[in-house]
Motif scaffolding. Structure first.
Motif, PDB file in Angstrom:
ATOM      1  N   THR A 153       0.835  -1.209   0.000  1.00  0.00           N
ATOM      2  CA  THR A 153       0.000   0.000   0.000  1.00  0.00           C
ATOM      3  C   THR A 153       0.861   1.247   0.000  1.00  0.00           C
ATOM      4  OG1 THR A 153      -1.754  -1.141   1.197  1.00  0.00           O
ATOM      5  CG2 THR A 153      -1.787   1.264   1.258  1.00  0.00           C
ATOM      6  N   TYR A 154       1.926   1.226   0.792  1.00  0.00           N
ATOM      7  CA  TYR A 154       2.797   2.398   0.886  1.00  0.00           C
ATOM      8  C   TYR A 154       3.640   2.577  -0.373  1.00  0.00           C
ATOM      9  CZ  TYR A 154       1.340   2.484   5.723  1.00  0.00           C
ATOM     10  OH  TYR A 154       0.581   2.545   6.858  1.00  0.00           O
ATOM     11  N   PHE A 155       4.060   1.468  -0.987  1.00  0.00           N
ATOM     12  CA  PHE A 155       4.758   1.573  -2.269  1.00  0.00           C
ATOM     13  C   PHE A 155       3.865   2.264  -3.297  1.00  0.00           C
ATOM     14  CE2 PHE A 155       7.446  -2.243  -1.043  1.00  0.00           C
ATOM     15  CZ  PHE A 155       8.598  -1.501  -0.908  1.00  0.00           C
ATOM     16  N   PHE A 156       2.612   1.855  -3.336  1.00  0.00           N
ATOM     17  CA  PHE A 156       1.675   2.422  -4.302  1.00  0.00           C
ATOM     18  C   PHE A 156       1.463   3.917  -4.044  1.00  0.00           C
ATOM     19  CE2 PHE A 156      -2.671   3.584  -5.513  1.00  0.00           C
ATOM     20  CZ  PHE A 156      -2.655   3.249  -6.860  1.00  0.00           C
ATOM     21  N   ILE A 157       1.261   4.286  -2.776  1.00  0.00           N
ATOM     22  CA  ILE A 157       1.003   5.692  -2.432  1.00  0.00           C
ATOM     23  C   ILE A 157       2.222   6.559  -2.736  1.00  0.00           C
ATOM     24  CG2 ILE A 157       0.574   7.283  -0.516  1.00  0.00           C
ATOM     25  CD1 ILE A 157      -1.126   5.071   0.768  1.00  0.00           C
ATOM     26  N   LEU A 158       3.406   6.109  -2.290  1.00  0.00           N
ATOM     27  CA  LEU A 158       4.617   6.921  -2.454  1.00  0.00           C
ATOM     28  C   LEU A 158       4.995   7.072  -3.926  1.00  0.00           C
ATOM     29  CD1 LEU A 158       6.653   5.478   0.551  1.00  0.00           C
ATOM     30  CD2 LEU A 158       5.605   7.732   0.416  1.00  0.00           C
ATOM     31  N   ASN A 159       4.895   5.991  -4.680  1.00  0.00           N
ATOM     32  CA  ASN A 159       5.213   6.090  -6.109  1.00  0.00           C
ATOM     33  C   ASN A 159       4.124   6.838  -6.875  1.00  0.00           C
ATOM     34  OD1 ASN A 159       7.761   4.772  -6.242  1.00  0.00           O
ATOM     35  ND2 ASN A 159       6.748   2.804  -5.986  1.00  0.00           N
ATOM     36  N   GLY A 160       2.877   6.741  -6.393  1.00  0.00           N
ATOM     37  CA  GLY A 160       1.805   7.526  -7.002  1.00  0.00           C
ATOM     38  C   GLY A 160       2.037   9.011  -6.855  1.00  0.00           C
ATOM     39  N   ILE A 161       2.587   9.414  -5.710  1.00  0.00           N
ATOM     40  CA  ILE A 161       2.923  10.827  -5.490  1.00  0.00           C
ATOM     41  C   ILE A 161       3.980  11.289  -6.481  1.00  0.00           C
ATOM     42  CG2 ILE A 161       3.981  12.446  -3.853  1.00  0.00           C
ATOM     43  CD1 ILE A 161       2.638  10.833  -1.607  1.00  0.00           C
ATOM     44  N   ILE A 162       4.963  10.423  -6.756  1.00  0.00           N
ATOM     45  CA  ILE A 162       6.024  10.771  -7.718  1.00  0.00           C
ATOM     46  C   ILE A 162       5.428  10.987  -9.102  1.00  0.00           C
ATOM     47  CG2 ILE A 162       8.073   9.881  -8.909  1.00  0.00           C
ATOM     48  CD1 ILE A 162       8.817   8.455  -6.313  1.00  0.00           C
ATOM     49  N   VAL A 163       4.530  10.089  -9.525  1.00  0.00           N
ATOM     50  CA  VAL A 163       3.919  10.209 -10.854  1.00  0.00           C
ATOM     51  C   VAL A 163       3.086  11.477 -10.953  1.00  0.00           C
ATOM     52  CG1 VAL A 163       2.280   9.165 -12.462  1.00  0.00           C
ATOM     53  CG2 VAL A 163       3.917   7.706 -11.228  1.00  0.00           C
ATOM     54  N   MET A 164       2.284  11.761  -9.942  1.00  0.00           N
ATOM     55  CA  MET A 164       1.450  12.962  -9.952  1.00  0.00           C
ATOM     56  C   MET A 164       2.305  14.234  -9.946  1.00  0.00           C
ATOM     57  SD  MET A 164      -1.680  12.058 -10.187  1.00  0.00           S
ATOM     58  CE  MET A 164      -2.459  13.621  -9.788  1.00  0.00           C
ATOM     59  N   THR A 165       3.373  14.226  -9.182  1.00  0.00           N
ATOM     60  CA  THR A 165       4.268  15.384  -9.131  1.00  0.00           C
ATOM     61  C   THR A 165       4.925  15.622 -10.479  1.00  0.00           C
ATOM     62  OG1 THR A 165       4.708  14.942  -6.782  1.00  0.00           O
ATOM     63  CG2 THR A 165       6.243  16.410  -7.933  1.00  0.00           C
ATOM     64  N   ALA A 166       5.341  14.535 -11.124  1.00  0.00           N
ATOM     65  CA  ALA A 166       5.951  14.662 -12.449  1.00  0.00           C
ATOM     66  C   ALA A 166       4.974  15.274 -13.440  1.00  0.00           C
ATOM     67  CB  ALA A 166       6.412  13.293 -12.940  1.00  0.00           C
ATOM     68  N   GLY A 167       3.710  14.854 -13.357  1.00  0.00           N
ATOM     69  CA  GLY A 167       2.706  15.399 -14.268  1.00  0.00           C
ATOM     70  C   GLY A 167       2.398  16.859 -14.005  1.00  0.00           C
ATOM     71  N   LEU A 168       2.315  17.242 -12.719  1.00  0.00           N
ATOM     72  CA  LEU A 168       1.968  18.618 -12.366  1.00  0.00           C
ATOM     73  C   LEU A 168       3.108  19.596 -12.616  1.00  0.00           C
ATOM     74  CD1 LEU A 168       0.028  17.908  -9.037  1.00  0.00           C
ATOM     75  CD2 LEU A 168      -0.954  18.672 -11.217  1.00  0.00           C
ATOM     76  N   LEU A 169       4.344  19.173 -12.323  1.00  0.00           N
ATOM     77  CA  LEU A 169       5.470  20.087 -12.455  1.00  0.00           C
ATOM     78  C   LEU A 169       6.032  20.151 -13.870  1.00  0.00           C
ATOM     79  CD1 LEU A 169       7.507  19.367  -9.184  1.00  0.00           C
ATOM     80  CD2 LEU A 169       5.970  21.282  -9.659  1.00  0.00           C
ATOM     81  N   PHE A 170       5.919  19.075 -14.610  1.00  0.00           N
ATOM     82  CA  PHE A 170       6.516  19.035 -15.946  1.00  0.00           C
ATOM     83  C   PHE A 170       5.417  18.880 -16.998  1.00  0.00           C
ATOM     84  CE2 PHE A 170       9.519  17.457 -12.777  1.00  0.00           C
ATOM     85  CZ  PHE A 170      10.544  18.388 -12.929  1.00  0.00           C
TER      86      PHE A 170
END
Length: 281
Positions: A153-170
């Motif tokens: 669950t934590y792998f999914f949440i933490l990596n999901g944050i990375i994907v969302m951040t990449a989309g929002l910032l770039f």
């Protein structure tokens, strides 16, 4: 029995494996993922995002992020495991500064796929030798131990944050290719080691008492003993069944090879468990 010299040789082997795997990971990052603006999973992905925003390299940020994580792992996960994991991080930082950031291809799809494969090899091989690439592996493991949620669950949440951040910032194309790289890397890790957080080991042995005692000296998990008889020679045996985390798999293998090298061991992926599963060391 394992002698002092053979133990030292195994430790040297482990260090050499970590050196090779960190060099492989640096190639995957500097020659595929970073030039294509595709992000890796875990702390490495966070370091990539920070490096894109601030005038410092991915390697420097990766090292800094893992300092507090190493302190956490030292007290909550295990000293030897954390030491080798941080060594992996330090060497990855070193090679990221040495290997030039230069794309081998202009195709973002090829960079995402090959970058995911190569970095996954660099992360999975140390797992087979009792270490990890550090970062979010340790954070997720600690979070799981202080809560009732599984590590996945934590792998999914933490990596999901990375994907969302990449989309929002770039841009969202980078986020989508990051998802692709994460999927490819997870499949490679599953092939080389195991991405499942818990596995069940069923050990068929003629020395159940000695082996049980040896396992308990290294791994704090319950063991179920099941009487068994050989189907070919009708000899009396026992099946020792134990559920462990993927981080304990290397230690279990070493104990079995030392105490009863003739034992037959079957490792089964465990989708879920009910009842007591001791979380603390």
């Amino acid at each position: 029995m394992i002698t002092r010299n053979s133990t030292l040789f195994k430790e040297i082997q482990k260090v050499l494996i970590i050196v090779l795997s960190t060099f492989i990971m640096a190639i995957g990052l500097n020659m595929f993922l970073i030039p294509a603006n595709v992000f890796a999973n875990g702390a490495t992905g966070i370091a990539q995002i920070l490096a894109a925003l601030f005038p410092f390299s991915t390697g420097i940020f990766l090292f800094l992020i893992n300092i507090p994580i190493a302190v956490l792992g030292w007290y909550k996960v295990g000293k030897l495991f954390t030491f080798y994991s941080f060594l992996h991080v330090a060497l990855t930082t070193f090679f990221l500064e040495i290997v030039p950031v230069e794309a081998l291809s202009e195709d973002i799809l090829l960079n995402g796929v090959f970058g995911g494969v190569i970095t996954a090899v660099g992360a999975a091989v140390p797992l087979k030798w009792g270490a990890s690439a550090g970062g979010l592996d340790i954070v997720a493991l600690v979070l799981a131990r202080v809560s009732d949620r599984p590590v996945g669950t934590y792998f999914f949440i933490l990596n999901g944050i990375i994907v969302m951040t990449a989309g929002l910032l770039f841009d969202w194309e980078s986020a989508l290719y990051t998802l692709l790289a994460l999927y490819v890397s997870s499949r490679v890790i599953d092939t080389i080691h195991t991405r499942h957080v818990k596995v069940t080991a069923m050990i068929v042995t003629k020395q159940p008492d000695i082996l049980r005692e040896a396992i308990h000296k290294h791994i704090t998990r319950g063991i179920t003993r099941i009487p068994a008889k050989g189907g070919y020679d009708y000899s009396e045996k026992e099946v020792l069944m134990i559920v462990i985390t993927r981080y304990e798999l290397f230690a279990l293998k070493e104990v079995i090879e030392e105490v009863d090298p003739e034992a037959f061991t079957n490792i089964v992926n465990t989708a879920g468990i009910f009842g007591l599963f001791r979380k603390d060391d």
